[in-house]
Design an enzyme around this catalytic site. Sequence first.
Site, short mmCIF file in Angstrom:
data_model
loop_
_atom_site.label_atom_id
_atom_site.label_comp_id
_atom_site.label_asym_id
_atom_site.label_seq_id
_atom_site.Cartn_x
_atom_site.Cartn_y
_atom_site.Cartn_z
N ARG A 566 17.76 -43.49 28.72
CA ARG A 566 18.68 -44.60 28.46
C ARG A 566 19.06 -44.67 26.99
O ARG A 566 18.24 -44.39 26.12
CB ARG A 566 18.02 -45.94 28.84
N VAL A 567 20.30 -45.04 26.76
CA VAL A 567 20.72 -45.24 25.37
C VAL A 567 20.93 -46.73 25.09
O VAL A 567 21.35 -47.11 24.02
CB VAL A 567 22.02 -44.46 25.05
N ASP A 568 20.65 -47.58 26.10
CA ASP A 568 20.79 -49.02 25.88
C ASP A 568 19.41 -49.65 25.81
O ASP A 568 18.40 -48.95 25.68
CB ASP A 568 21.64 -49.65 26.98
N ASP A 569 19.33 -50.97 25.92
CA ASP A 569 18.03 -51.63 25.79
C ASP A 569 17.31 -51.73 27.12
O ASP A 569 16.80 -52.79 27.50
CB ASP A 569 18.23 -53.02 25.17
#
Length: 698
Positions: A566-569
């Site tokens: 994942r590149v998000d939170d």
Amino acid sequence: MASNIRTNNYLRHVESMKLMPSGAGHISHLNAVVLGDSLATEEDDFVLPSEEFASQANIQSPEQYLKMYKRSIEDPAGFWSEIAEEFYWKQKWGHKVCDENFDVRKGNIKIEWFKGGITNICYNCLDRNVEAGLGDKVAIYWEGNEPGLDDTLTYTQLLQQVCQLANYLKDNGVKKGDAVIIYLPMLMELPIAMLACARIGAVHSVVFAGFSAEALAQRIIDCKPKVVITCNAVKRGPKVLHLKDIVDVAIKDSAKNGVPIDKCLVYENSWATKREDTKWEDGRDVWWQDVVPQYPTSCPVEWVDAEDPLFLLYTSGSTGKPKGVLHTTGGYMVYTATTFKYAFDYKQSDIYWCTADCGWITGHSYVTYGPMLNGASVIVYEGAPNYPDAGRCWDIVDKYKVTIFYTAPTLVRSLMRDGDGFVTRYSRKSLRVLGSVGEPINPSAWRWFYNVIGDSRCPISDTWWQTETGGFMITPLPGAWPQKPGSATFPFFGVQPVIVDENGVEIEGECSGYLCVKKSWPGAFRTLFGDHERYETTYFKPFAGYYFSGDGCSRDKDGYHWLTGRVDDVINVSGHRIGTAEVESALVSHPKCAEAAVVGVEHAVKGQGIYAFVTVVDGVPYSEELRKDLILIVRKQIGAFAAPDKIHWAPGLPKTRSGKIMRRILRKIASRQLDELGDTSTLADPNVVNQLIELADS
Ligand code: WTA
């Protein structure tokens, strides 16, 4: 090293992949092993399907794939409608197979497939298969937590049980479009309940039975179900979990928030606890066994539009509130069935086991709908995969002669740690295809899965997809692909993955970036329940013109896709998606917690672990008791699976002058990459970093 003839054959095949839009196909060297030949080692870049496997496969070569793939992209309407014809439609769809706007700049996002087509997915899973002569075929082999406890349902029996429950629900006022919450463990009653809802056009929302009362209440409040379906308790491994108690608390909570529940249907799972020991609210609570069997075993189908909602499934996002991912009927049906058939090379003689719980999307698409639409025999296992010991999975594989085994890398890694002995004492000869889902599978786990579990005989379908995508997006096709350990390989039919840079510009060839998808596919989610704006903002606005997955991905020189997480939170713990914001909001709800910041760290078994930086309220001392309390509050508000692995006391958090927490720095501290902290000069108070490092192991 593989036999040269076979290898050269494949070189030629793979060369033809140059035609792929992603620019695949320049294989400069080829160290390869062929299925069944020998162990895959670190020197091997490729694992090739054997002649024997490929010649019986549904898709036998990259060329065959490529031909179908090209058609699916150039003529999606023709490609998908031909497949859709294989299902039963009361009325055929209108003139447009697909109607979409995928570009926020041109207006609201809209995805419609087979609109105007009238069908029912339960009918297609059950009645259609019974009519086709599969009535006596086993639909579900149920295996209990305790070895020796099992049951089966044929397609005819499953249909009858589904009808009885459907009749009960109808009789209790559940109508087309109404929501029903299902909070059940892996009993046969879980798929039964899903199919019963689908039969009458009700929208099911399954809540994983590991979620806490508060998390369940949040979902009840959001979708306002007519009925909640649960059981008294379940045994998982050596532990008894009292689900009904959790439901009681959740219902009380939801009533306080203006969503009263009048009906709670409780399945008596007498292996876990007795009826007498279950707390009861007369009038509201009803024992499943007391009412459902009294209803007729046939129930007319509610015919629905292809675009009528089928289910809601809540998933974590980067803010605290879970998102109600909404899937509709027709496209989802066609997509799950087709992906299942090709990615697992499914044949009518297969016995299929997916270890996922129906509380997650994998259980929706690949325990219930995808397999049953294909008339498959499915294992539903109630218990823990390492109970009573780490050999249980292979015990089950041998008992039912499982041919397709689909699981998550976290289980593979945990079994790998327990040693080969638990595996090799079982035959596992029946296995022919393996599958992986939920997180990137590291090459060493891939090789162990392949060499030890599959005896170097079974291809591995590493399927990349998401709750939102409904079905597989990037996946090997086992008879076609030369595989690379750890790569999800190439897109499924109709899927156009692209890798974009931070400006949303597509990057060609060998590259890394953000994984997006161009154009819709039939299984795509249509909205977030009650919040279309959030749907557009989260998924379609970051890179206009594309669906943004939230994942990072690289493409190698041969065109293979490698998911990088994942590149998000969002953190991926044992394949479960957990929003950092959800954990933070649970932590700060503790009166002694002033602030919290949560990041993911590498974890040998779980893939990622949860690492929480916590600032306590002024004057409160740090203590072991407080640490335990904080972990408890997360368990209580979300569920045990979201409990932080580490609480790191933080007198302050690294923030920019505008007050934004610099998670990049926290991630480095959490993983002890202290020489890679980077530039800390923009911090409001650079000194907090040193304080955090000093407190790291306290
Ligand atoms: C991750 C589960 C790498 C990814 C089906 C995605 C994967 C998230 C893979 C979705 C895979 C899933 N390789 N990563 N084969 N499969 N993921 O919604 O980060 O629970 O965005 O759906 O899991 O998780 P979800």
